[in-house]
Design an enzyme around this catalytic site. Sequence first.
Site, short mmCIF file in Angstrom:
data_model
loop_
_atom_site.label_atom_id
_atom_site.label_comp_id
_atom_site.label_asym_id
_atom_site.label_seq_id
_atom_site.Cartn_x
_atom_site.Cartn_y
_atom_site.Cartn_z
CD GLU A 156 -3.00 -0.82 2.38
OE1 GLU A 156 -2.73 0.00 3.29
OE2 GLU A 156 -4.03 -1.52 2.38
CD GLU B 173 -4.20 -5.61 3.54
OE1 GLU B 173 -3.00 -5.80 3.26
OE2 GLU B 173 -4.58 -4.65 4.22
C1 IDC Z 1 -2.85 -3.81 10.46
C2 IDC Z 1 -2.97 -4.97 11.41
C3 IDC Z 1 -2.70 -4.50 12.82
C4 IDC Z 1 -1.35 -3.80 12.87
C5 IDC Z 1 -1.29 -2.70 11.80
C6 IDC Z 1 0.09 -2.03 11.73
O1 IDC Z 1 -4.25 -5.53 11.30
O2 IDC Z 1 -2.74 -5.59 13.72
O3 IDC Z 1 -1.17 -3.23 14.15
O4 IDC Z 1 -1.57 -3.23 10.54
O5 IDC Z 1 1.06 -2.91 11.35
C7 IDC Z 1 -4.01 -2.19 5.80
C8 IDC Z 1 -2.64 -2.74 5.83
C9 IDC Z 1 -2.50 -3.77 6.91
C10 IDC Z 1 -3.27 -3.36 8.16
C11 IDC Z 1 -4.75 -3.35 7.82
C12 IDC Z 1 -5.66 -2.99 9.00
O6 IDC Z 1 -2.22 -3.25 4.59
O7 IDC Z 1 -1.14 -3.91 7.20
O8 IDC Z 1 -3.02 -4.31 9.15
N1 IDC Z 1 -4.96 -2.40 6.73
O9 IDC Z 1 -5.36 -1.71 9.46
N2 IDC Z 1 -4.52 -1.38 4.88
C13 IDC Z 1 -5.77 -1.02 5.23
C14 IDC Z 1 -6.07 -1.67 6.42
#
Ligand code: IDC
Length: 356
Positions: free
Chosen positions: A194, A282
Amino acid sequence: MKKKILLRGLCSLVLVGALLFGVVSPAAMVPHASAAVKLTGKRKTIAFGKTFYGKHGKLKVKGTKLVDKAGKAVQLKGVSSHGINWDVGEPFVNEKALQNLRDEWGVNCFRVAMYTEDYNGYCVTDNASRKKLLNKIDVAVKAGKKLGMYVIIDWHILNDGNPKKNQSKAKAFFKKVANKYRGEGHVLYEICNEPNGGTKWKTIKSYAKSVIKVIRKYNKNAIIIVGTPNWSQDVDVASKSPITGYKNIMYSFHFYAATHKDSYRNKVKTALKNKLPLICTEFSACEASGNGSYDFSSANKWMSLMNKNKIGYCCWSLSNKPESASLLKSSCKRTSGFKTKDLSRMGRWLVEKYRK
Ligand code: IDC
């Protein structure tokens, strides 16, 4: 006449009684209500030729879609790991768990998410940990090969925002894995999860071209997935100026249904109109934070849009971290052999969808 009314009254009474005493569940009374998910946690023996990859083989991009070795459109239904550099992600990436996903969840693709900077990611950790991460990817690739599932290797940029920041490390990483897996037709490469922080499409494209060049040295045809601006949302922007000179390139969009609604679905529709090959690597029904409430009605709209256009998808994430996006309950301590009671509400919803 009186007899009929009496009979009807009696029937209603019996029905209400049955409901009250739990003989007939309300779901059973709704026509076509989806059957509740039941997982045994047991694994099945499936001949390789009958597995998803066994049947479809190497994938190609044709128009906006993924097609199989016979040129027929295929739809990937996947689950993403949490970060394999996280204690809430790594343990669930094992062959038995992937087999549960294949045998009972209706999953045909597994995404191995490896953060680049967050939480001791690949670019900021030491050599010993990097080796462990590469080994974990190998566990998934080998399991996928044996089980006949596709595997996406995801270079999970997030806080690093601009993929160019770690471009040389990305090139070294993809050189390593593309060479190692050059003969594996079930492996797909996702080169920047992302991009964010205002990184322009032009910058992402320049990064993508340099990494694609590296992968193509070892593998002429593997599917390569490129992230799009603003946390992989602006596929409309990418669709106005796609990457040229390479085949089998796809572009990713991500959605978290409680945050991303019609205006984001419209971006996908614009990209489709402009003939951009899309994949959703995702998604979840919760908020973009990975937490908060679910919006299953918005998630259903996304599902119809993707199914109608045969767009593949992967759900975030196979984890027991106490957050809404987790497919497992935080009380689930097992790392495979998942039973019904181990699934979170999100997990149950997903399995019901995927099994259809
Ligand atoms: C989130 C994880 C969370 C972690 C965070 C930071 O669910 O546990 O603390 O990242 O590392 C994304 C990202 C993905 C995110 C997810 C939810 O690609 O890494 O994971 N998210 O926030 N993009 C939109 C949402």
